[in-house]
Motif scaffolding. Structure first.
Motif, PDB file in Angstrom:
ATOM      1  N   GLU A  89       0.792  -1.358  -0.075  1.00 46.37           N
ATOM      2  CA  GLU A  89      -0.133  -0.438   0.342  1.00 46.37           C
ATOM      3  C   GLU A  89       0.772   1.105   0.505  1.00 46.37           C
ATOM      4  OE1 GLU A  89      -3.407   1.363   2.398  1.00 46.37           O
ATOM      5  OE2 GLU A  89      -2.094   0.746   3.411  1.00 46.37           O
ATOM      6  N   SER A 118     -11.793  -5.559   1.242  1.00 45.65           N
ATOM      7  CA  SER A 118     -11.900  -4.896   0.220  1.00 45.65           C
ATOM      8  C   SER A 118     -10.910  -3.812  -0.101  1.00 45.65           C
ATOM      9  CB  SER A 118     -13.401  -3.762   0.637  1.00 45.65           C
ATOM     10  OG  SER A 118     -12.504  -3.740   2.005  1.00 45.65           O
ATOM     11  N   GLN A 119     -10.294  -3.099   1.483  1.00 42.81           N
ATOM     12  CA  GLN A 119      -8.732  -2.286   0.831  1.00 42.81           C
ATOM     13  C   GLN A 119      -7.907  -3.922   0.858  1.00 42.81           C
ATOM     14  OE1 GLN A 119     -10.534  -2.942   3.904  1.00 42.81           O
ATOM     15  NE2 GLN A 119     -10.224  -0.999   5.674  1.00 42.81           N
ATOM     16  N   ARG A 146      -7.667  -5.889  -1.569  1.00 42.60           N
ATOM     17  CA  ARG A 146      -8.103  -6.012  -3.426  1.00 42.60           C
ATOM     18  C   ARG A 146      -8.373  -4.661  -3.659  1.00 42.60           C
ATOM     19  NH1 ARG A 146     -11.144 -10.721  -4.758  1.00 42.60           N
ATOM     20  NH2 ARG A 146     -11.958 -11.385  -2.949  1.00 42.60           N
ATOM     21  N   TYR A 147      -8.164  -3.530  -3.052  1.00 41.23           N
ATOM     22  CA  TYR A 147      -8.217  -2.093  -3.868  1.00 41.23           C
ATOM     23  C   TYR A 147      -6.451  -1.960  -3.419  1.00 41.23           C
ATOM     24  CZ  TYR A 147      -8.013   2.612  -4.597  1.00 41.23           C
ATOM     25  OH  TYR A 147      -7.986   3.929  -5.019  1.00 41.23           O
TER      26      TYR A 147
END
Length: 684
Positions: free
Chosen positions: A351, A388-389, A391-392
């Motif tokens: 990230e 979800s984070q 995958r983003y």
């Protein structure tokens, strides 16, 4: 307690090392400013400037490191070269001033002068100069060889009298540095708000801000409970982490009230958290109180299938055999915890490269609020709510251009190869092999920069890879990372055997340890004193049965005592809460005396009943009953009644003084016989 101390000491030492590493740059900056305060002076000034270093957000630990750093400067520090300021190799002297001893100019100058002069250890010789005369300090400093550096720390600077400080901060002919320790925020600065421009013109102010805020809290928690190179004896669960994040945002982002291990170790099985401590429990294995704990331990070590079937696994014959099973459960729990830490670390690394650093000041409602680098994400990881984070992040990885893809693979290589644990590094062998294969397929060409070819690439603006080969490789890296991270984060720590020995789970943070609510506890103790006494006795004797007066449920609801049975202070407080805003002391005393009179009658009846039970003859019992009236008349004489009234008055005055000492009474000058209540919302 032994198991708690082992776990807490291990965690506390690690947290201290983290905080020391975070504050190292600040300590170096303060020391550099102090040492070189007179070495790089701007020439041509119309008047000399006094160096002032304003410290913001400093705690006692950082200040202690600053003092140690000033006492032992680094060997490579540049020394002052001016002939009158050659202080680089000289020893440092510092004095600490506090507002209580600096109420006037004379007192502050005396504390400043004598604080330096008396540090040499020799008795000060008689002199014609007063102890508060700055010339005494000037003459003493000129006689020192080598001349020391002088630093004055002004603690709680906001509480100093501004008029006093203005006059003291005009000390000429001395290499003196003032270090002001601020408790106020750096913006707006207290110095620029409270002191006039004529004073500020004579000061050369340098502001130094200590690391703090949400970023520091996140760093401490991440490197303590989610660092692959450190394994805490106790893992905080999402309940505690949520409370810490909320407390840091709402109240104070301070590391002083971060961790609370003691409540967790109140459970009996947590004695097994440390293997060395657990082996010291063997003498208690034959104790009846501990037998039930061992039975529960044996049952929980069985697999779910064995617990339901009629043929469970054989019970271990020795205590050491039971400890071996506990050790195996701990090893399994630790392995899952390490996989979660590794997966989360890889996700945050990806990230950071793909999306940039996480702004800690943002909230969940902001556009970039759902980031893995935020403080709230720590509890989401343990709950399994970061799909979800993740995958983003992996979608962003698929869109990386070549230069950023090289950075990501390079940081992944450093991460997997820098893991200290050999066992954990071997577990990640497949990932390291995959990384070698991907690095060998990286194209040799470099993406052209949008403007200047010689400028470094701009990593802030994401853009699609320019060639199909890089695009396909980035998509492959993103897919592999998604599968890798989800596989590591899919495990739940609270699904392992004996997980609550090494993990707090969803248990809430013991907020009463840092917010004990003393006012509510005091009011409750005054209203129901026997409940607090019973609770204290049960805490002191866990296996005992404690009764006071009647048994619970015998007289009143759940053993609630009558008003005449409670202590005098509680009787006065009960009558206090029934009054209005203004309490007439004489009426208060009259109502208090009625309760004591009722108490006196009940105690007499109990004494008569005890005397009656001791009689063996019915005739004697009748005779005693016939003479009760005569005995009463003799007892209640004038002298006895007068002594009783004096006793009631003394007991009331004592109860009133206790309530006054606790802050429940405020005196008024309008009516001498009235007091004012200070609380009104009293629970029933």
């Amino acid at each position: 307690m032994k198991a708690y101390k082992v776990a807490w000491t291990k965690c506390l030492e690690h947290v201290r090392s983290i905080l020391q590493a975070l504050s190292a740059s600040v300590v170096d900056e303060v020391a550099h400013e102090v040492i070189h305060a007179y070495s790089d002076v701007l020439p041509g000034l119309p008047y000399p400037e006094l160096p002032v270093i304003a410290l913001f957000g400093m705690n006692a630990s950082i200040l202690s490191d600053v003092v140690k750093r000033l006492d032992k400067p680094e060997d490579d520090e540049e020394a002052a070269t001016d002939e009158q300021d050659q202080l680089g190799d000289a020893h440092a002297l510092h004095v600490h001033l506090y507002p209580a001893e600096c109420g006037s100019i004379i007192n502050m100058m005396r504390a400043l002068v004598t604080g330096f002069v008396d540090q040499e250890g020799d008795k000060r010789k008689a002199t014609s100069l007063a102890a508060f005369d700055v010339n005494l300090l000037v003459a003493w400093h000129a006689a020192q060889q080598p001349r020391p550096r002088l630093t004055a720390f002004l603690h709680e600077f906001e509480r100093f009298d501004a008029e006093v400080v203005k006059d003291v901060m005009h000390v000429p002919h001395l290499p003196l540095v003032f270090v002001t320790v601020m408790t106020s925020p750096p913006t707006p600065s207290f110095l620029h708000t409270m002191y006039p421009r004529s004073t500020l013109a004579l000061l050369r102010i340098r502001e130094v801000i200590a690391p703090g805020g949400l970023a520091m809290i996140n760093e401490v928690l991440s490197k303590t409970f989610f660092d692959v190179d450190f394994e805490p004896a106790l893992m905080l669960g999402p309940g505690s982490l949520d409370y810490i994040a909320d407390f840091a945002r709402r109240h104070s982002a301070s590391p002083d009230a971060l961790l609370a291990h003691m409540k967790h170790f109140a459970q009996p099985l947590t004695v097994l958290a440390d293997e060395d401590i657990a082996r010291q429990v063997e003498p208690l294995s034959s104790s009846p109180d501990f037998a039930s704990t061992l039975g529960e331990l044996h049952t929980r070590l069985l697999p779910p299938t064995a617990q339901d079937e009629s043929t469970p696994l054989p019970r271990p014959e020795t205590f050491n055999g039971l400890l071996e099973r506990v050790s195996g459960a701990h090893a399994a729990f630790a392995q899952i915890a390490r996989r979660v830490r590794v997966g989360f670390a890889v996700a945050r690394l990806a990230e950071r490269v793909a999306l940039g650093e996480t702004p800690q000041s943002s909230s969940r409602t902001a556009a970039n609020g759902n980031r893995l680098g935020m403080l709230e994400a720590l509890s989401d990881v343990l709950r399994g709510r970061v799909d979800s984070q993740v995958r983003y992040v992996c979608v962003a990885v698929k869109k990386l251009r070549l230069e950023k893809l090289r950075v990501l693979l390079g940081e992944l290589h450093n991460f997997w190869n820098d893991i200290r644990s050999v066992e954990l590094r071997n577990d990640e062998g497949d990932a390291r092999i995959w990384l070698v294969g991907v690095n060998s397929r990286l194209p040799d060409n470099v993406d052209p920069a949008p403007n200047d070819p010689s400028a470094p690439p701009d990593f802030d603006a994401p853009m699609a890879p320019p060639d199909p080969e890089t695009k396909a490789l980035a998509a492959e890296v993103g897919e592999w990372l998604l599968e890798y991270i989800e596989d590591h984060l899919a495990h739940r720590l609270d699904e392992r055997a004996l997980w609550d020995v090494w993990y707090t789970g969803g248990a809430p943070f013991p907020s009463e340890l840092i917010n004990p609510a003393p006012r509510a506890a005091t009011v409750a103790a005054l209203l129901r004193p026997h409940d607090f006494v019973r609770a204290h006795a049960q805490l002191a004797r866990p296996g005992g049965v404690v009764t006071f007066g009647g048994a619970p449920g015998e007289d009143g609801d759940e053993g609630e005592k009558a008003l005449w049975e409670v202590p005098d202070t509680s009787i006065a407080f009960r009558r206090y809460v029934e009054a209005g805003r203004m309490v007439n002391v004489f009426d208060w005393f009259e109502s208090f005396a009625l309760v004591l009179e009722n108490q006196r009658e009940h105690l007499r009846r109990r004494a008569r009943a005890a005397d009656g039970d001791g009689k063996t003859s019915k005739g004697k019992g009748r005779a005693a009953a016939a003479t009760d009236g005569e005995d009463e008349d003799e007892e209640v004489g004038e002298e006895a009644e007068e002594a009783w009234k004096v006793e009631v008055q003394a007991r009331f005055v004592r109860a009133l003084h206790e309530l006054d000492y606790m802050g429940f009474v405020r005196h008024t000058g309008r009516k001498a016989d009235h007091v004012i209540r200070t609380i009104y919302d009293v629970p029933d």
